[in-house]
Motif scaffolding. Structure first.
Motif, PDB file in Angstrom:
ATOM      1  N   ASP A  81       0.818  -1.218   0.000  1.00 45.64           N
ATOM      2  CA  ASP A  81       0.000   0.000   0.000  1.00 45.64           C
ATOM      3  C   ASP A  81       0.850   1.266   0.000  1.00 45.64           C
ATOM      4  O   ASP A  81       0.434   2.302   0.506  1.00 45.64           O
ATOM      5  CB  ASP A  81      -0.939   0.006   1.204  1.00 45.64           C
ATOM      6  CG  ASP A  81      -0.184   0.039   2.526  1.00 45.64           C
ATOM      7  OD1 ASP A  81       1.015  -0.288   2.529  1.00 45.64           O
ATOM      8  OD2 ASP A  81      -0.801   0.410   3.549  1.00 45.64           O
ATOM      9  N   GLU A  82       2.026   1.196  -0.612  1.00 43.01           N
ATOM     10  CA  GLU A  82       2.916   2.350  -0.644  1.00 43.01           C
ATOM     11  C   GLU A  82       2.737   3.151  -1.939  1.00 43.01           C
ATOM     12  O   GLU A  82       2.315   2.613  -2.972  1.00 43.01           O
ATOM     13  CB  GLU A  82       4.377   1.902  -0.546  1.00 43.01           C
ATOM     14  CG  GLU A  82       4.728   1.225   0.766  1.00 43.01           C
ATOM     15  CD  GLU A  82       6.140   0.690   0.765  1.00 43.01           C
ATOM     16  OE1 GLU A  82       6.717   0.546   1.854  1.00 43.01           O
ATOM     17  OE2 GLU A  82       6.672   0.398  -0.341  1.00 43.01           O
ATOM     18  N   GLU A 105       3.444   5.039   2.997  1.00 40.73           N
ATOM     19  CA  GLU A 105       2.194   4.281   2.970  1.00 40.73           C
ATOM     20  C   GLU A 105       1.031   5.225   2.673  1.00 40.73           C
ATOM     21  O   GLU A 105       1.034   6.387   3.087  1.00 40.73           O
ATOM     22  CB  GLU A 105       1.979   3.595   4.319  1.00 40.73           C
ATOM     23  CG  GLU A 105       3.042   2.550   4.637  1.00 40.73           C
ATOM     24  CD  GLU A 105       2.994   2.145   6.092  1.00 40.73           C
ATOM     25  OE1 GLU A 105       3.166   3.031   6.969  1.00 40.73           O
ATOM     26  OE2 GLU A 105       2.768   0.950   6.351  1.00 40.73           O
ATOM     27  N   GLN A 106       0.027   4.717   1.970  1.00 42.23           N
ATOM     28  CA  GLN A 106      -1.031   5.595   1.488  1.00 42.23           C
ATOM     29  C   GLN A 106      -1.821   6.257   2.625  1.00 42.23           C
ATOM     30  O   GLN A 106      -2.345   7.365   2.452  1.00 42.23           O
ATOM     31  CB  GLN A 106      -1.977   4.847   0.555  1.00 42.23           C
ATOM     32  CG  GLN A 106      -2.808   3.759   1.189  1.00 42.23           C
ATOM     33  CD  GLN A 106      -3.849   3.205   0.218  1.00 42.23           C
ATOM     34  OE1 GLN A 106      -4.172   3.801  -0.814  1.00 42.23           O
ATOM     35  NE2 GLN A 106      -4.391   2.032   0.550  1.00 42.23           N
ATOM     36  N   HIS A 107      -1.889   5.632   3.807  1.00 43.20           N
ATOM     37  CA  HIS A 107      -2.675   6.239   4.882  1.00 43.20           C
ATOM     38  C   HIS A 107      -2.007   7.487   5.445  1.00 43.20           C
ATOM     39  O   HIS A 107      -2.627   8.240   6.203  1.00 43.20           O
ATOM     40  CB  HIS A 107      -2.918   5.227   6.012  1.00 43.20           C
ATOM     41  CG  HIS A 107      -1.727   4.979   6.894  1.00 43.20           C
ATOM     42  ND1 HIS A 107      -0.755   4.044   6.583  1.00 43.20           N
ATOM     43  CD2 HIS A 107      -1.336   5.545   8.055  1.00 43.20           C
ATOM     44  CE1 HIS A 107       0.161   4.046   7.528  1.00 43.20           C
ATOM     45  NE2 HIS A 107      -0.158   4.948   8.434  1.00 43.20           N
ATOM     46  N   ARG A 108      -0.765   7.742   5.061  1.00 41.67           N
ATOM     47  CA  ARG A 108      -0.062   8.937   5.517  1.00 41.67           C
ATOM     48  C   ARG A 108      -0.246  10.117   4.577  1.00 41.67           C
ATOM     49  O   ARG A 108       0.272  11.210   4.843  1.00 41.67           O
ATOM     50  CB  ARG A 108       1.442   8.640   5.649  1.00 41.67           C
ATOM     51  CG  ARG A 108       1.775   7.684   6.775  1.00 41.67           C
ATOM     52  CD  ARG A 108       3.267   7.448   6.907  1.00 41.67           C
ATOM     53  NE  ARG A 108       3.570   6.759   8.158  1.00 41.67           N
ATOM     54  CZ  ARG A 108       3.771   7.367   9.317  1.00 41.67           C
ATOM     55  NH1 ARG A 108       3.738   8.686   9.369  1.00 41.67           N
ATOM     56  NH2 ARG A 108       4.012   6.683  10.409  1.00 41.67           N
ATOM     57  N   GLY A 164       1.808   1.056  -5.180  1.00 43.60           N
ATOM     58  CA  GLY A 164       1.878  -0.368  -4.922  1.00 43.60           C
ATOM     59  C   GLY A 164       0.599  -1.081  -5.336  1.00 43.60           C
ATOM     60  O   GLY A 164      -0.420  -0.440  -5.596  1.00 43.60           O
ATOM     61  N   PRO A 165       0.628  -2.422  -5.372  1.00 44.16           N
ATOM     62  CA  PRO A 165      -0.502  -3.197  -5.908  1.00 44.16           C
ATOM     63  C   PRO A 165      -1.783  -3.099  -5.095  1.00 44.16           C
ATOM     64  O   PRO A 165      -2.865  -3.368  -5.633  1.00 44.16           O
ATOM     65  CB  PRO A 165       0.032  -4.635  -5.926  1.00 44.16           C
ATOM     66  CG  PRO A 165       1.153  -4.649  -4.938  1.00 44.16           C
ATOM     67  CD  PRO A 165       1.760  -3.288  -4.995  1.00 44.16           C
ATOM     68  N   THR A 166      -1.717  -2.729  -3.810  1.00 41.35           N
ATOM     69  CA  THR A 166      -2.943  -2.661  -3.008  1.00 41.35           C
ATOM     70  C   THR A 166      -3.390  -1.234  -2.726  1.00 41.35           C
ATOM     71  O   THR A 166      -4.303  -1.012  -1.927  1.00 41.35           O
ATOM     72  CB  THR A 166      -2.761  -3.406  -1.667  1.00 41.35           C
ATOM     73  OG1 THR A 166      -1.743  -2.755  -0.891  1.00 41.35           O
ATOM     74  CG2 THR A 166      -2.373  -4.853  -1.898  1.00 41.35           C
ATOM     75  N   VAL A 167      -2.782  -0.259  -3.388  1.00 44.78           N
ATOM     76  CA  VAL A 167      -3.177   1.141  -3.188  1.00 44.78           C
ATOM     77  C   VAL A 167      -4.527   1.390  -3.857  1.00 44.78           C
ATOM     78  O   VAL A 167      -4.734   1.026  -5.021  1.00 44.78           O
ATOM     79  CB  VAL A 167      -2.115   2.098  -3.747  1.00 44.78           C
ATOM     80  CG1 VAL A 167      -2.632   3.535  -3.770  1.00 44.78           C
ATOM     81  CG2 VAL A 167      -0.853   2.009  -2.907  1.00 44.78           C
TER      82      VAL A 167
END
Length: 326
Positions: free
Chosen positions: A29-30, A106-109, A76-79
């Motif tokens: 998720d990056e 990471e996407q949550h940041r 990344g593949p799960t973003v």
């Protein structure tokens, strides 16, 4: 890629620009961000001076920088929240690394940056704005602190001219609070321009008496992390709270835990909070108090400005060249 780093503790002159290998492709998720701007915060200055324990960050040479704004290069593949080309701002973890032309987070940041918001403003608000917002609302519960008759809460911002303080003055004002700010004499009118109802010289004789006259306060924010609880809690109204940005030793925190009139804030990478701040800037309700924008090649000067002026924010532009002759 170019980065700003230091290999030893010391004055701003220890900052240098070096070349490092670009980050690897993002995983899971990056997101990989091409950095346009990164701001300088008190944490960066403390790390460079050696004021903070090495166990809290990393190895030398160290790349500081905890907030970035730029454009997504790849995901990344799960973003699910971002795509290549999106403009974003992000809060980096304790290992820093924001003074670099590319970073992976990471996407949550991260949060999207509206078209109306510049990269320098987005970088300026990320860490300092999140800290101010979370101190006032998540820790200080400002919205619940109106008086018994519904009158606006009185808020004191100690260190109102700094990055965190300058956002806190504005954010408290947006909630209708009556804001008193303390700062150095040369910065008082600047703080007033941010919306403070009352400004006091923090070095002037009789400050304690003038603060007592301005209070009592429903919330006191120690935005510079200089003050001690026992010096500020006497200024509180019944049920009030002092919130400090100063990180405390775990033993000290344990000793304060039973108290309901003192707390510290640990800035969290809440994407929703960051998106809210960016919307406030986009709509003109919040101003990013950017005082200087400096090229990465001139990063030592950027640190000097942040350390000596102590007003608003200094932002490093990673897309610009240093001015001739510096």
């Amino acid at each position: 890629m170019r980065v700003g780093s230091f290999a030893g503790f010391g004055p701003p002159s220890v900052m240098r620009v070096e070349h490092r290998r670009a980050p690897e492709d993002p995983r899971r998720d990056e997101v990989l961000i091409e950095v346009e701007a990164s701001s300088i915060n008190g944490t960066d200055l403390g790390l460079r001076r050696g004021d903070l324990p090495p166990a809290t960050w990393g190895r030398m040479p160290f790349v500081p920088g905890f907030d970035v704004a730029g454009r997504v290069l790849s995901v990344g593949p799960t973003v699910t929240a971002f795509s290549p080309g999106d403009r974003v701002a992000a809060l980096l973890p304790h290992r820093g690394g924001g003074l670099a032309e590319q970073v992976v987070v990471e996407q949550h940041r991260a949060a999207r940056v509206p078209d109306e918001v510049s990269g320098t403003d987005a970088a300026a608000v990320t860490l300092a704005g999140l800290t101010a917002l979370q101190a006032l609302h998540h820790v200080g519960s400002l919205r619940a602190r109106r008086g018994p008759g519904g009158e606006p809460p009185r808020v004191l911002v100690s260190g109102a001219a700094g990055g965190i303080g300058s956002f806190a003055v504005q954010l408290a004002g947006l909630e209708g609070a009556e804001v008193t700010g303390t700062a150095g004499a040369a910065k008082l009118e600047w703080v007033r321009g941010l919306g403070a109802h009352r400004v006091l010289d923090r070095r002037a004789p009789g400050l304690a008496e003038r603060l007592a006259e301005a209070g009592p306060f429903a919330l006191v924010l120690d935005a510079a992390g200089r003050s001690r609880a026992r010096g500020l809690t006497p200024l509180l109204a019944p049920g009030g709270i002092v919130v400090s940005v100063r990180p405390l030793h775990p033993d000290v925190l344990r000793s304060l835990r039973p108290r309901r009139d003192f707390a510290t804030v640990r800035t969290a990478p809440r994407s929703a909070d960051l998106a809210h701040l960016l919307r406030l800037i986009a709509t003109g309700r919040l101003r990013a108090p950017v005082e200087h924008v400096v090229a990465l090649d001139d990063v030592a000067h950027a640190h000097h400005l942040a350390e000596t002026e102590g007003r608003g924010k200094v932002v490093v532009d990673l897309t610009a060249a240093a001015p001739p002759g510096r």
